[in-house]
Structures are given as C-alpha cells and as structure tokens.
Write a protein that holds these residues in place. Structure first.
Motif, PDB file in Angstrom:
ATOM      1  N   ALA A  33       0.847  -1.199   0.000  1.00 22.87           N
ATOM      2  CA  ALA A  33       0.000   0.000   0.000  1.00 22.87           C
ATOM      3  C   ALA A  33       0.880   1.246   0.000  1.00 22.87           C
ATOM      4  O   ALA A  33       2.041   1.206   0.442  1.00 22.87           O
ATOM      5  N   PRO A  34       0.378   2.381  -0.479  1.00 30.41           N
ATOM      6  CA  PRO A  34       1.196   3.606  -0.536  1.00 30.41           C
ATOM      7  C   PRO A  34       1.781   4.025   0.812  1.00 30.41           C
ATOM      8  O   PRO A  34       2.863   4.623   0.852  1.00 30.41           O
ATOM      9  N   GLY A  35       1.126   3.720   1.923  1.00 40.14           N
ATOM     10  CA  GLY A  35       1.650   4.118   3.221  1.00 40.14           C
ATOM     11  C   GLY A  35       2.580   3.113   3.858  1.00 40.14           C
ATOM     12  O   GLY A  35       3.104   3.360   4.959  1.00 40.14           O
ATOM     13  N   HIS A  36       2.859   2.009   3.227  1.00 41.13           N
ATOM     14  CA  HIS A  36       3.729   0.982   3.801  1.00 41.13           C
ATOM     15  C   HIS A  36       5.185   1.474   3.808  1.00 41.13           C
ATOM     16  O   HIS A  36       5.620   2.164   2.879  1.00 41.13           O
ATOM     17  N   PRO A  37       5.972   1.124   4.840  1.00 42.17           N
ATOM     18  CA  PRO A  37       7.378   1.567   4.883  1.00 42.17           C
ATOM     19  C   PRO A  37       8.182   1.174   3.643  1.00 42.17           C
ATOM     20  O   PRO A  37       9.078   1.925   3.228  1.00 42.17           O
ATOM     21  N   TRP A  38       7.884   0.023   3.056  1.00 44.04           N
ATOM     22  CA  TRP A  38       8.636  -0.383   1.872  1.00 44.04           C
ATOM     23  C   TRP A  38       8.371   0.523   0.675  1.00 44.04           C
ATOM     24  O   TRP A  38       9.154   0.531  -0.283  1.00 44.04           O
ATOM     25  N   SER A  39       7.264   1.239   0.680  1.00 47.25           N
ATOM     26  CA  SER A  39       6.923   2.067  -0.480  1.00 47.25           C
ATOM     27  C   SER A  39       7.922   3.197  -0.675  1.00 47.25           C
ATOM     28  O   SER A  39       7.994   3.782  -1.756  1.00 47.25           O
ATOM     29  N   ARG A  40       8.722   3.504   0.370  1.00 46.56           N
ATOM     30  CA  ARG A  40       9.701   4.580   0.274  1.00 46.56           C
ATOM     31  C   ARG A  40      11.121   4.050   0.099  1.00 46.56           C
ATOM     32  O   ARG A  40      12.081   4.822   0.131  1.00 46.56           O
ATOM     33  N   ARG A  41      11.260   2.764  -0.090  1.00 46.03           N
ATOM     34  CA  ARG A  41      12.579   2.154  -0.252  1.00 46.03           C
ATOM     35  C   ARG A  41      13.072   2.324  -1.688  1.00 46.03           C
ATOM     36  O   ARG A  41      12.626   1.627  -2.600  1.00 46.03           O
ATOM     37  N   ARG A  42      13.984   3.241  -1.905  1.00 43.65           N
ATOM     38  CA  ARG A  42      14.494   3.441  -3.260  1.00 43.65           C
ATOM     39  C   ARG A  42      15.344   2.261  -3.719  1.00 43.65           C
ATOM     40  O   ARG A  42      15.378   1.936  -4.910  1.00 43.65           O
ATOM     41  N   ARG A  43      16.054   1.656  -2.795  1.00 46.26           N
ATOM     42  CA  ARG A  43      16.891   0.512  -3.157  1.00 46.26           C
ATOM     43  C   ARG A  43      16.123  -0.808  -3.058  1.00 46.26           C
ATOM     44  O   ARG A  43      16.681  -1.864  -3.349  1.00 46.26           O
ATOM     45  N   GLY A  44      14.890  -0.729  -2.652  1.00 40.07           N
ATOM     46  CA  GLY A  44      14.085  -1.930  -2.574  1.00 40.07           C
ATOM     47  C   GLY A  44      14.404  -2.788  -1.370  1.00 40.07           C
ATOM     48  O   GLY A  44      14.958  -2.313  -0.373  1.00 40.07           O
ATOM     49  N   ILE A  45      14.062  -4.060  -1.480  1.00 41.10           N
ATOM     50  CA  ILE A  45      14.237  -5.002  -0.374  1.00 41.10           C
ATOM     51  C   ILE A  45      15.109  -6.161  -0.822  1.00 41.10           C
ATOM     52  O   ILE A  45      15.314  -6.385  -2.008  1.00 41.10           O
ATOM     53  N   THR A  46      15.614  -6.888   0.169  1.00 42.29           N
ATOM     54  CA  THR A  46      16.444  -8.056  -0.122  1.00 42.29           C
ATOM     55  C   THR A  46      15.599  -9.322  -0.091  1.00 42.29           C
ATOM     56  O   THR A  46      14.478  -9.343   0.431  1.00 42.29           O
ATOM     57  N   ALA A  47      16.178 -10.375  -0.616  1.00 41.75           N
ATOM     58  CA  ALA A  47      15.498 -11.666  -0.576  1.00 41.75           C
ATOM     59  C   ALA A  47      15.270 -12.101   0.862  1.00 41.75           C
ATOM     60  O   ALA A  47      14.221 -12.677   1.197  1.00 41.75           O
ATOM     61  N   ALA A  48      16.235 -11.840   1.726  1.00 43.92           N
ATOM     62  CA  ALA A  48      16.096 -12.231   3.127  1.00 43.92           C
ATOM     63  C   ALA A  48      14.935 -11.501   3.792  1.00 43.92           C
ATOM     64  O   ALA A  48      14.169 -12.095   4.567  1.00 43.92           O
ATOM     65  N   GLU A  49      14.794 -10.206   3.496  1.00 42.60           N
ATOM     66  CA  GLU A  49      13.675  -9.451   4.066  1.00 42.60           C
ATOM     67  C   GLU A  49      12.329  -9.997   3.574  1.00 42.60           C
ATOM     68  O   GLU A  49      11.381 -10.139   4.353  1.00 42.60           O
TER      69      GLU A  49
END
Length: 297
Positions: free
Chosen positions: A177-193
C-alpha cells in the motif's frame, strides 16, 4: 473377439453390393473411384477368400450367382452398420472440433487468454469455448482427467504426466500500500527481508506461490491466503502486509497510485508460462490453433 478372416475386409463386400445394385463391375468400379481391372481383382480375391463363386462372367458382363446374391444380402446389414459407424465417428470429430475447453491459471486466464481467444474465434467463428480459471495444480488435474483440451500454467515446473511448450514469460512484483514503509525504499528489499516477512499470499497449488517459494528457497509466512489475484490486490491496498503478484495484474493500480511496486533486485522473480497437455497426445484442432496463437503472441 476378432472377426473371422473371411469377413474382416468389408470393402470387397461393399463392392459386391455395388455390382448387384448397378448391374456391372464397370459401373461399380466407377462408383468406388477405382479402375475396372482393380475392381475385378478385388472381387476375385473375395471369391478365393470365401472359396465361393460370386459372379458369372461373360463377354456381355458379370452378374451375381445365386450364391453371390445370397452373400450380398447377408453383407448388406454389415456394410450399412459400418457406414453408420463411420458417420458417427465423423460427427463426433466435427463436434469435438466445434468445442474447446481451456483450463488456465488465473494470471493467464485474466490477462492473456482473452486476446488469444479473440484471435482464435476470428479464424473459427463457429467455435464454442469454455474457459476455467483455476490454480496451476487444478489446471493440471483437469487436463490429465480429460476435462480440459489444453491448459496453461505459471508454476516453476510442469506437473508430471504433461508435455508442455513455453508460451511466454512473466515477472512477479512485490506490492505494498502507498503508506507501507517499503513504499519509500528506493533501493528496494532483499530476498532475506522478503522471506522473513508475512505476506498476503495465494493458496497452495498456485503457480504464483510456487514460483515465489522457488525463488526464495522457502515458503514465507502468510498473513492471509487468498484464491485470486484480485483479492490479494484489495487486501494489500487495504492493509499493512505486502503481497506478490504478476506484473501483468497491476498496471492499472500502479498508474492510479493505489499500489506501489517494490524493487527486489536479488530475487529471481522471472517465470515462464507453459501450455500443457497429456504426455504423448499432441493438441489437435482448436487446441492446436490456440497453442499456435499463444506462441506467436
């Protein structure tokens, strides 16, 4: 039980019936689309096989003997039954080729097959098509049981008992969702996350879930297990948990800003889409035509 050798070949009996009906070997030969010598040879072979004389031959032509007339009367019912059998088989083939049942995983069914089926119908305007949207495991079951003429799956592997052909590729996308913390991750997430995060997930047997588990090497925990991509999109947009869906399914939501795609650079989320059919049985008729369209698209 096997037919006696004397009556196993009905073609010669059919020719004999034509001689009785038309009055000569020459006219019977023309009716069967063969030469008179070929017809005469077949009738002589029939006489040798039966050890009976069926024709009186003279310079003026050939007529049935009493024995030949009796054999022709007995053969008539068998030849007519064979004609009825052939007509019935032809009707079944025509009926089978006027209907097509397709089982497809939901991504293929919702986002790819409609265009393929429009193209198929353009070349087969009288064709009646039934499309079943299922998860990939259920698609395999329908195809193996004969309930579907051809199937389309999106899992990481083709189920046993099925042959397949690649008809396209797709990429899974992590959405929030637009308000989720990941939505502001410019480098994205890792496989582990991603592997450590509870997700809004498809049910077991889904090709999307299978592809994600194969990419991560494990099964992430599920906040919700839902049976459709649409349900996952709504749940992700309304809540705090991420989801993973086909990139084909979120074009409108990304454009509208109701969902945000999260990069996952070190997760191999590409997957192949396969058409499937029972091993050893090549698709025929409309199923073959649909497969050809899918490969071209």
């Amino acid at each position: 039980m096997p037919l006696p050798p004397t009556v196993a070949d009905l073609t010669s009996f059919d020719l004999l019936l034509s001689v009785a009906r038309l009055g000569s070997v020459g006219r019977a030969a023309a009716a069967h689309g063969i030469s008179q010598p070929a017809a005469s040879s077949r009738l002589r072979q029939l006489e040798r096989r039966l050890a009976l004389t069926l024709l009186d031959r003279s310079p003026r032509g050939s007529t049935l003997t009493e024995t030949g007339a009796l054999i022709a009367d007995w053969a008539r019912a068998a030849v007519e039954a064979a004609d009825a059998l052939g007509a019935g088989i032809s009707a079944l083939r025509a009926s089978r080729h006027s209907r097509l049942t397709v089982a497809a995983s939901q991504t293929v069914a919702e986002y790819l097959l409609p265009a393929w089926l429009v193209a198929l119908h353009a070349g087969n305007p009288g064709l009646s098509v039934t499309l079943r949207a299922l998860n990939s495991a259920d698609v395999a079951d329908r195809v193996l049981s004969g309930e579907a003429d051809v199937g389309f799956v999106e899992g990481p592997a083709v189920p046993s008992g099925l042959d397949s052909a690649v008809v396209g590729a797709d990429r899974l996308t992590v959405i929030v969702a637009p308000g989720h913390p990941w939505s502001r991750r410019r480098r994205g997430i890792t496989a582990a996350e991603l592997a450590a995060t509870p997700l809004v997930s498809r049910e077991a047997g889904s090709g999307t879930r299978g592809a994600l588990e194969a990419a991560l090497g494990s099964a992430p925990a599920a906040v919700l297990e839902l049976s459709s991509t649409t349900a996952i999109k709504h749940a992700v947009a309304a809540g705090n948990a991420p989801g993973v869906v086909s990139s084909l399914a979120i074009v409108a939501e990304l454009a509208a800003g109701t969902l945000v795609a999260v990069p996952a650079a070190d997760v191999p989320l590409q997957r192949r889409l396969h058409a499937v059919w029972p091993t050893g049985a090549q698709p025929a008729g409309p199923a073959r035509d649909l497969l050809s369209i899918a490969r071209r698209r």
